[in-house]
Write an enzyme that holds these catalytic residues in place. Structure first.
Site, PDB file in Angstrom:
ATOM      1  CB  CYS A   1      -2.328   0.887   9.601  1.00 55.17           C
ATOM      2  SG  CYS A   1      -2.787   1.409   7.931  1.00 55.17           S
TER       3      CYS A   1
ATOM      4  CB  CYS B   1      -0.932   0.012   1.199  1.00 57.72           C
ATOM      5  SG  CYS B   1      -0.065   0.091   2.763  1.00 57.72           S
TER       6      CYS B   1
END
Length: 136
Positions: free
Chosen positions: A117, A43
């Protein structure tokens, strides 16, 4: 995908008052600074974590005095970094090692698609501690 209010608040607070929320850096050449830098190729998020440490001479126990981060990525990555700052301050390295991505994800109510994340945040802790231990 909807962000939780916790993610939105962390992200917005870090943008509005970066210094108060741990955005920044320490000089990585200093002996009491540990740095971890990780990225997620899938990402494009990159997280850099700096820990300012001290040694408690009475117990020979390193403690995290301050934390700074620089994160390039989505709101969840920045929120995870900001949450991590609060989780780490005042802890020993052993306590810091015990922080897992699921702790960060739970604290922020991260949506499942953004769990990577919190994984980045956990990996940055591990890498920073490895950096510090390599300086000993």
């Amino acid at each position: 995908m909807a962000y939780s209010q916790k993610v939105v608040d962390r992200f917005e607070n870090a943008l509005k008052n970066p210094a108060k929320h741990g955005v920044g850096r320490f000089d990585p050449k200093d002996a009491d600074i540990a740095t971890g830098m990780v990225g997620a190729p899938s990402c494009g998020d990159v997280m850099k974590l700096d820990l300012k440490l001290t040694t408690d001479s009475g117990q020979n126990d390193e403690r995290i005095l301050d934390v700074k981060f620089k994160t390039y990525g989505c709101g969840s990555a920045i929120a995870s970094s900001s949450e991590l700052v609060d989780m780490l301050k005042g802890r020993t390295l052993e306590e810091a090692k015990a922080i897992k991505n699921k702790d960060i994800a739970k604290a922020l109510d991260l949506p499942p698609i953004k769990i990577h994340c919190s994984v980045l945040a956990e990996d940055s802790i591990k890498q920073a501690i490895q950096d510090f231990e390599s300086k000993l």
